[in-house]
Design a protein around this motif. Structure first.
Motif, mmCIF file in Angstrom:
data_model
loop_
_atom_site.group_PDB
_atom_site.id
_atom_site.type_symbol
_atom_site.label_atom_id
_atom_site.label_comp_id
_atom_site.label_asym_id
_atom_site.label_seq_id
_atom_site.Cartn_x
_atom_site.Cartn_y
_atom_site.Cartn_z
ATOM 1 N N TYR A 91 0.828 -1.196 0.000
ATOM 2 C CA TYR A 91 0.000 0.000 0.000
ATOM 3 C C TYR A 91 0.863 1.245 0.000
ATOM 4 O O TYR A 91 2.046 1.208 0.311
ATOM 5 C CB TYR A 91 -0.962 0.016 1.196
ATOM 6 C CG TYR A 91 -0.300 -0.016 2.552
ATOM 7 C CD1 TYR A 91 0.064 1.164 3.215
ATOM 8 C CD2 TYR A 91 -0.057 -1.220 3.193
ATOM 9 C CE1 TYR A 91 0.659 1.137 4.462
ATOM 10 C CE2 TYR A 91 0.540 -1.256 4.439
ATOM 11 C CZ TYR A 91 0.890 -0.081 5.073
ATOM 12 O OH TYR A 91 1.486 -0.110 6.301
ATOM 13 N N THR A 92 0.232 2.356 -0.374
ATOM 14 C CA THR A 92 0.861 3.664 -0.286
ATOM 15 C C THR A 92 0.351 4.290 0.997
ATOM 16 O O THR A 92 -0.839 4.238 1.285
ATOM 17 C CB THR A 92 0.460 4.541 -1.489
ATOM 18 O OG1 THR A 92 0.894 3.892 -2.690
ATOM 19 C CG2 THR A 92 1.080 5.922 -1.401
ATOM 20 N N SER A 128 -3.122 -0.084 -6.150
ATOM 21 C CA SER A 128 -1.741 -0.106 -6.650
ATOM 22 C C SER A 128 -1.605 0.464 -8.064
ATOM 23 O O SER A 128 -0.501 0.592 -8.574
ATOM 24 C CB SER A 128 -1.196 -1.533 -6.623
ATOM 25 O OG SER A 128 -1.995 -2.367 -7.448
ATOM 26 N N HIS A 131 0.201 5.863 -9.078
ATOM 27 C CA HIS A 131 1.547 6.087 -8.567
ATOM 28 C C HIS A 131 1.580 7.150 -7.476
ATOM 29 O O HIS A 131 0.737 8.057 -7.444
ATOM 30 C CB HIS A 131 2.488 6.497 -9.710
ATOM 31 C CG HIS A 131 2.652 5.426 -10.734
ATOM 32 N ND1 HIS A 131 3.366 4.285 -10.500
ATOM 33 C CD2 HIS A 131 2.174 5.338 -12.002
ATOM 34 C CE1 HIS A 131 3.333 3.524 -11.576
ATOM 35 N NE2 HIS A 131 2.617 4.127 -12.502
ATOM 36 N N VAL A 132 2.590 7.046 -6.628
ATOM 37 C CA VAL A 132 2.782 7.989 -5.528
ATOM 38 C C VAL A 132 2.879 9.419 -6.045
ATOM 39 O O VAL A 132 2.280 10.333 -5.478
ATOM 40 C CB VAL A 132 4.043 7.611 -4.711
ATOM 41 C CG1 VAL A 132 4.376 8.678 -3.692
ATOM 42 C CG2 VAL A 132 3.861 6.266 -4.032
ATOM 43 N N GLN A 151 5.696 4.071 0.066
ATOM 44 C CA GLN A 151 5.067 2.780 -0.197
ATOM 45 C C GLN A 151 5.568 1.764 0.810
ATOM 46 O O GLN A 151 6.724 1.807 1.234
ATOM 47 C CB GLN A 151 5.360 2.319 -1.615
ATOM 48 C CG GLN A 151 4.666 3.194 -2.635
ATOM 49 C CD GLN A 151 4.845 2.688 -4.043
ATOM 50 O OE1 GLN A 151 5.955 2.488 -4.485
ATOM 51 N NE2 GLN A 151 3.741 2.479 -4.727
#
Length: 171
Positions: A91-92, A128, A131-132, A151
């Motif tokens: 996970y983020t 997922s 993206h961050v 992450q």
């Protein structure tokens, strides 16, 4: 040296089963790698089953095929490392100044619905596909302060704490 001599003595007669307690305790990183490689070779080439009792979970994660989790003297779970990896929850995580506003942005602007607001202004995002950098950009553009973001992949230690119930207060 004592640790290495003990292991050498134990494998000298090529046993079918080898029981070891904290076999890498006190070894330097190079020694740990040598012992890890030795154990893998003994299993593969000589068919020796090795049972290791250890609290050094990252090392066990590197060498074991199957793990048994013992809690308060009782076996509570026996599982293949491969299964743990397959059910792994990546996970983020982010720490935001305003979690309500961040949750709104995640849901309405990014279409992310698989997230959980945790204690301490923490949010765990289980989608997922995004993206961050996209998350941080959208939150910043919408005036949400991000204190930190990253992450996380669940480790054997995380899994152990979840199974034993000892990681309940961890974020």
């Amino acid at each position: 040296m004592k640790q290495r001599l003990g292991i050498a003595r134990a494998i000298l007669c090529r046993p079918e089963l080898l029981l070891l307690d904290e076999p890498v305790n006190g070894l330097d990183p190079a020694g740990i790698k040598q012992i890890r490689d030795l154990f893998k070779m003994l299993c593969k080439e000589y068919g020796i089953t090795i049972i290791i009792s250890s609290h050094i979970l990252p090392e066990i994660e590197n060498i074991a095929d199957i793990i048994g989790i013992i809690n308060h003297g009782r076996m509570v779970k026996e599982v293949a490392i491969k299964e743990i990896t397959e059910m792994n929850t990546s996970y983020t995580w982010l720490v935001a100044g305003d979690t309500k506003k961040a949750a709104y942005i995640l849901s309405e602007k990014l279409g992310i619905n698989n997230f959980k607001i945790m204690e301490g202004n923490n949010i765990h995002i289980y989608d997922s596909k995004i993206h961050v950098k996209d998350i941080s950009r959208e939150l910043t553009l919408n005036g949400v302060d991000i204190n930190s973001i990253g992450q996380k992949t669940e480790s054997l230690e995380d899994y152990f704490l979840k199974i034993t119930g000892e990681g309940k207060n961890n974020v």
